[in-house]
Enzyme design. Sequence first.
Site, mmCIF file in Angstrom:
data_model
loop_
_atom_site.group_PDB
_atom_site.id
_atom_site.type_symbol
_atom_site.label_atom_id
_atom_site.label_comp_id
_atom_site.label_asym_id
_atom_site.label_seq_id
_atom_site.Cartn_x
_atom_site.Cartn_y
_atom_site.Cartn_z
ATOM 1 N N ARG A 268 0.867 -1.185 0.000
ATOM 2 C CA ARG A 268 0.000 0.000 0.000
ATOM 3 C C ARG A 268 0.898 1.229 0.000
ATOM 4 O O ARG A 268 1.799 1.349 0.825
ATOM 5 C CB ARG A 268 -1.000 -0.018 1.170
ATOM 6 C CG ARG A 268 -0.425 0.155 2.529
ATOM 7 C CD ARG A 268 -1.457 0.353 3.601
ATOM 8 N NE ARG A 268 -1.009 -0.224 4.853
ATOM 9 C CZ ARG A 268 -0.074 0.279 5.641
ATOM 10 N NH1 ARG A 268 0.538 1.412 5.327
ATOM 11 N NH2 ARG A 268 0.271 -0.343 6.756
ATOM 12 N N HIS A 272 -1.936 3.120 6.579
ATOM 13 C CA HIS A 272 -2.886 2.039 6.877
ATOM 14 C C HIS A 272 -4.317 2.587 6.875
ATOM 15 O O HIS A 272 -5.190 2.078 6.181
ATOM 16 C CB HIS A 272 -2.538 1.445 8.252
ATOM 17 C CG HIS A 272 -3.577 0.516 8.795
ATOM 18 N ND1 HIS A 272 -3.763 -0.750 8.286
ATOM 19 C CD2 HIS A 272 -4.489 0.666 9.779
ATOM 20 C CE1 HIS A 272 -4.757 -1.341 8.952
ATOM 21 N NE2 HIS A 272 -5.204 -0.501 9.859
ATOM 22 N N TYR A 281 7.351 3.603 10.570
ATOM 23 C CA TYR A 281 7.778 2.193 10.515
ATOM 24 C C TYR A 281 8.301 1.731 9.159
ATOM 25 O O TYR A 281 8.656 0.579 9.006
ATOM 26 C CB TYR A 281 6.640 1.272 10.982
ATOM 27 C CG TYR A 281 5.326 1.441 10.227
ATOM 28 C CD1 TYR A 281 5.092 0.756 9.030
ATOM 29 C CD2 TYR A 281 4.325 2.281 10.711
ATOM 30 C CE1 TYR A 281 3.903 0.909 8.343
ATOM 31 C CE2 TYR A 281 3.118 2.433 10.033
ATOM 32 C CZ TYR A 281 2.918 1.757 8.850
ATOM 33 O OH TYR A 281 1.740 1.906 8.168
#
Length: 368
Positions: A268, A272, A281
Amino acid sequence: MTIKLSDVNFSKTFEDYATPFDMVQVLDPEGKVVDQETIETLSDEELVKIMEDIVWGRTLDERTILLNRQGALGNYATAGGQEASQLASITAITRDDFFVPTYRDIGALIKHGLPMYKAFLWYKGHVGGNQYDQDFHAYIPQVMVGGTLPPAAGVAMGKKFNGSKSVVLTFCGDGATSQGDFYEGLNFAGAYKAPLITIIQNNGYGISVPTSKQTAAQTLAQKGVGVGVPAIRVDGMDPVAMYAAVKNARAYALEGNGPVLIEAMTYRFGPHTMSDDPKRYRTDEEVEVWRAKDPLKRLRNYLTEKGLWNEEKELEVYEACKQEVKEAMSQMAKEPAQKVSDFLKNMYEVPPQNIQEQIAYYERKEQQ
Ligand SMILES: Cc1ncc(C[n+]2csc(CCOP(=O)(O)OP(=O)(O)O)c2C)c(N)n1
């Protein structure tokens, strides 16, 4: 290493493969054909349709992000980057097939037949977003991670018992494969040879947790081996490979062979959800590596070279999608405000006594 789809035999098991889960690919990241045999099985119309859906999906993602930032919708699990695994797959099934999506697969759900304004109502938490026409073959998006598998296996079982000439397609994420529900659903479908196609959209992360921290398994496709379900790994950024793989899996399931598991290697591009900051991250370098595999650019390059696609066509799809979003937003605004009693009434066909009491209580209040 990549292999041709034609080298794959769904009837083979893990042990039959010398190298168990090489990745099926038809178009490389530049849009060059690496599996001529498979692409020749597809018509120009099919390939152009996939391209239109991907441009539509990318546009919808862009608009939905904007609408969320403006506060016009609730939350959003972004889908940019995952169009090949979501939209090329949904194009490979028919509207008689049943679709069990997750929260990230709303574009695919709309392409399967959900009116866009209903999808927007769902984002707002409005009960109307959960009310589907009887002849629409899909469940509402599943938010419980791993929760798509057991109901999808159940519907597939029903199809088998009824002798239906259709299949069930469901999606889940890589994180979902760490859940009990995933194994239970897959095992059930395998044991009963139910016509279920499960696509793991392995985008590398369960929110911020990388796949390497979720499992010791080398691949997620091999999880099918443990329950006797044929599995393949597909380049999930390759729209043609995804489409052809799902089309083949559907034919295999329809022949009465039972379920198929597909691990789609995807990514992606965005966060999120709208409350996530992916920079915490993952690195910009990593994102760039995956952007170079963009399914949209890949198919655009291929089709443009074949004279089947151009800027004008792309702009047409882009503008049409923007217009569709606009109309869906105004249709959504016409829906009556949600009442608590409507919400409660939508829970059960026959509400248990405590819910009936609550419905009566709120109906009284709503009339005051
Ligand atoms: C049973 C359950 N546990 C935790 C959550 C919170 N949660 C929402 S999305 C998510 C990550 C899921 O990752 P993955 O399955 O890889 O799918 P992706 O979001 O990447 O599409 C988590 C843990 C949840 N919704 N359901």
